[in-house]
Design a protein around this motif. Structure first.
Motif, PDB file in Angstrom:
ATOM      1  N   LEU A   1      37.658  41.966  25.551  1.00  0.00           N
ATOM      2  CA  LEU A   1      38.221  43.233  25.083  1.00  0.00           C
ATOM      3  C   LEU A   1      37.593  43.665  23.759  1.00  0.00           C
ATOM      4  O   LEU A   1      37.246  44.836  23.575  1.00  0.00           O
ATOM      5  N   LEU A   2      37.427  42.730  22.828  1.00  0.00           N
ATOM      6  CA  LEU A   2      36.854  43.086  21.535  1.00  0.00           C
ATOM      7  C   LEU A   2      35.402  43.527  21.668  1.00  0.00           C
ATOM      8  O   LEU A   2      34.958  44.462  20.988  1.00  0.00           O
ATOM      9  N   ASN A   3      34.645  42.882  22.547  1.00  0.00           N
ATOM     10  CA  ASN A   3      33.259  43.316  22.756  1.00  0.00           C
ATOM     11  C   ASN A   3      33.206  44.716  23.344  1.00  0.00           C
ATOM     12  O   ASN A   3      32.378  45.550  22.952  1.00  0.00           O
ATOM     13  N   LEU A   4      34.100  44.995  24.291  1.00  0.00           N
ATOM     14  CA  LEU A   4      34.130  46.330  24.881  1.00  0.00           C
ATOM     15  C   LEU A   4      34.580  47.370  23.860  1.00  0.00           C
ATOM     16  O   LEU A   4      34.062  48.495  23.809  1.00  0.00           O
ATOM     17  N   MET A   5      35.570  47.013  23.030  1.00  0.00           N
ATOM     18  CA  MET A   5      36.045  47.939  22.002  1.00  0.00           C
ATOM     19  C   MET A   5      34.945  48.215  20.975  1.00  0.00           C
ATOM     20  O   MET A   5      34.746  49.362  20.552  1.00  0.00           O
ATOM     21  N   THR A   6      34.241  47.176  20.558  1.00  0.00           N
ATOM     22  CA  THR A   6      33.148  47.349  19.600  1.00  0.00           C
ATOM     23  C   THR A   6      32.099  48.301  20.149  1.00  0.00           C
ATOM     24  O   THR A   6      31.608  49.192  19.457  1.00  0.00           O
ATOM     25  N   ASN A   7      31.774  48.126  21.424  1.00  0.00           N
ATOM     26  CA  ASN A   7      30.784  48.994  22.057  1.00  0.00           C
ATOM     27  C   ASN A   7      31.284  50.442  22.126  1.00  0.00           C
ATOM     28  O   ASN A   7      30.555  51.393  21.832  1.00  0.00           O
TER      29      ASN A   7
ATOM     30  N   GLY B   1      30.599  55.438  21.600  1.00  0.00           N
ATOM     31  CA  GLY B   1      31.385  56.485  22.241  1.00  0.00           C
ATOM     32  C   GLY B   1      32.019  57.407  21.235  1.00  0.00           C
ATOM     33  O   GLY B   1      31.568  57.557  20.097  1.00  0.00           O
ATOM     34  N   ALA B   2      33.095  58.042  21.669  1.00  0.00           N
ATOM     35  CA  ALA B   2      33.855  58.943  20.798  1.00  0.00           C
ATOM     36  C   ALA B   2      35.326  58.804  21.144  1.00  0.00           C
ATOM     37  O   ALA B   2      35.684  58.467  22.282  1.00  0.00           O
ATOM     38  N   PRO B   3      36.214  59.040  20.161  1.00  0.00           N
ATOM     39  CA  PRO B   3      37.653  58.898  20.413  1.00  0.00           C
ATOM     40  C   PRO B   3      38.154  60.001  21.328  1.00  0.00           C
ATOM     41  O   PRO B   3      37.499  61.042  21.474  1.00  0.00           O
ATOM     42  N   PRO B   4      39.322  59.776  21.927  1.00  0.00           N
ATOM     43  CA  PRO B   4      40.110  58.547  21.838  1.00  0.00           C
ATOM     44  C   PRO B   4      39.560  57.449  22.733  1.00  0.00           C
ATOM     45  O   PRO B   4      38.953  57.724  23.764  1.00  0.00           O
ATOM     46  N   ILE B   5      39.821  56.206  22.335  1.00  0.00           N
ATOM     47  CA  ILE B   5      39.473  55.060  23.165  1.00  0.00           C
ATOM     48  C   ILE B   5      40.737  54.651  23.921  1.00  0.00           C
ATOM     49  O   ILE B   5      41.776  54.406  23.304  1.00  0.00           O
ATOM     50  N   VAL B   6      40.642  54.603  25.229  1.00  0.00           N
ATOM     51  CA  VAL B   6      41.807  54.309  26.063  1.00  0.00           C
ATOM     52  C   VAL B   6      41.624  52.939  26.714  1.00  0.00           C
ATOM     53  O   VAL B   6      40.620  52.691  27.387  1.00  0.00           O
ATOM     54  N   VAL B   7      42.592  52.059  26.495  1.00  0.00           N
ATOM     55  CA  VAL B   7      42.585  50.727  27.101  1.00  0.00           C
ATOM     56  C   VAL B   7      43.626  50.709  28.207  1.00  0.00           C
ATOM     57  O   VAL B   7      44.814  50.940  27.949  1.00  0.00           O
ATOM     58  N   ARG B   8      43.188  50.452  29.415  1.00  0.00           N
ATOM     59  CA  ARG B   8      44.093  50.399  30.568  1.00  0.00           C
ATOM     60  C   ARG B   8      44.028  49.019  31.204  1.00  0.00           C
ATOM     61  O   ARG B   8      42.951  48.432  31.330  1.00  0.00           O
TER      62      ARG B   8
END
Length: 391
Positions: free
Chosen positions: A295-301, A306-313
């Motif tokens: 999850l942290l690697n994907l969030m860092t990427n 990317g651009a906000p918002p970042i959505v975690v599902r």
């Protein structure tokens, strides 16, 4: 085809001998088939087939790896002798033996240096030309055979040059990989000692009297990031283990998906625009530390490119639990999306490095997969975890 007598691919003495044995086996079978067209010379053709078979057996059975790097070159000399016998057996007809001569020289070019190819020239010429002369072939036939010899040698020299270039490249890459693996392992180990000292100091400060609430929050944040650096060091060691053994041992248990995501996101900067969509009560069976690393690697990427918002599902999709991290940026071109999760993948402005490759390795260790899916706008990095996993 990687063990026993069937191991053919490679560049060592054993592989070279077995490849020659395959060529000789085919030549022997063709000699037997030649009996159907020329029964008057059946005894000669059977003799050719037996010679081919005997030489092929030697190629398969002898311990070539213990006999020297260039020892299979003797098989080439034997094959040239059988080739001459075959030309004589067919009454001086070189229609089939001419291509076989080129094949033998091509095989030699794959495995031997130029000096052996040059030494082959005399015996190969004698083996190919002498039967034509002995059977009284016309001068035009003998002349065409003379032309074939430099053609076969030229083809072999070109193959030898290309094979040598590829071997040099492979050795260079092996040296680079050895250096990289050593550097990763050393870095991961060496960072732990000073990190433990820093963590100990921070823990003592956290218990110090007189600290304000703000001071306590700052120390707590520093401790969280110290723990994250420790996990990154573990991740580098994981990389080294995956490269070395091809697999990674996991400690999987059932966890509430919402809690897992919440715990991981505390290491992401507080001002990030992150939203979560997780059904209440959903549990997921994963290795907690590896899930957090994914999850942290994907969030860092997502935050970097990317651009906000970042959505975690997190959601259940048939036989899989599905983790999705989606950004609303410009997206990723199709040709790059297919190779995002490769090791050291790069793509200019949208370039990514080792992080997504580790994500893929951890996903596959869980029995799932990692892919990038196009969104409008943005891109979604998706990792799946199978529900039915063996411990």
């Amino acid at each position: 085809m990687q063990s026993g007598l069937l191991r053919l691919l490679g560049t060592g003495p054993r592989e070279a001998a077995r490849q020659a044995a395959v060529l000789l086996t085919v030549a022997g079978l063709l000699a037997l088939l030649g009996i159907l067209n020329d029964r008057t010379h059946a005894d000669r053709l059977i003799a050719v087939a037996l010679c081919d078979a005997g030489t092929a057996l030697a190629g398969f059975l002898l311990p070539w790896n213990r006999m020297g790097r260039f020892s299979p070159a003797w098989l080439g000399l034997a094959a040239f002798a059988v080739l001459g016998l075959s030309t004589w057996s067919f009454g001086g007809v070189s229609t089939g033996t001419g291509p076989f001569l080129v094949l033998l020289y091509s095989w030699a070019g794959l495995h031997f240096p130029r000096w052996i190819l040059m030494l082959y020239l005399a015996p190969a010429t004698v083996a190919f030309m002498l039967p034509l002369i002995l059977t009284g072939q016309p001068q035009a036939v003998v002349g065409s055979a003379v032309i074939l010899m430099p053609v076969a040698l030229t083809v072999a020299l070109l193959i030898e040059a290309q094979a040598r270039h590829l071997r040099d490249d492979r050795e260079r890459l092996a040296r680079i990989e050895e250096w990289r693996a050593g550097m990763v392992s050393t870095l991961a180990h060496d960072v732990r000692a000073p990190l433990s000292t820093v963590r100990g100091v921070l823990e003592e400060l956290q218990d110090s009297p007189g600290f304000t609430a703000h001071d306590q929050r700052m120390v707590a944040a520093a401790l969280r990031q110290t723990a994250r650096i420790a996990r990154l060091a573990d991740g580098l060691l994981d990389l080294h283990r995956i490269d070395s053994s091809g697999h990674l041992k996991l400690d999987r248990e059932e966890y509430p998906a919402g809690t897992l995501v919440k715990d991981a996101l505390q290491y992401v900067r507080a001002d990030a625009d992150i939203r979560t969509e997780i059904p209440p009560g959903l549990t997921i069976r994963v290795d907690k530390q590896r899930f957090e690393q994914i999850l942290l690697n994907l969030m860092t990427n997502a935050l970097r490119y990317g651009a906000p918002p970042i959505v975690v599902r997190v959601a259940r999709d048939g036989a899989y639990d599905r983790l999705e991290v989606r950004d609303h940026g410009p997206g990723i071109p199709d040709e790059l999306r297919t190779r995002l999760f490769g090791q050291f993948a790069a793509g200019g402005k949208q370039g990514v490095g080792l992080g997504l490759w580790i994500v893929r390795q951890l996903a596959e260790a869980h029995g799932g997969r990692a892919v990038a899916e196009a969104r409008d706008p943005g891109v979604a990095m998706v990792v799946t975890f199978p529900l039915n996993q063996t411990p």
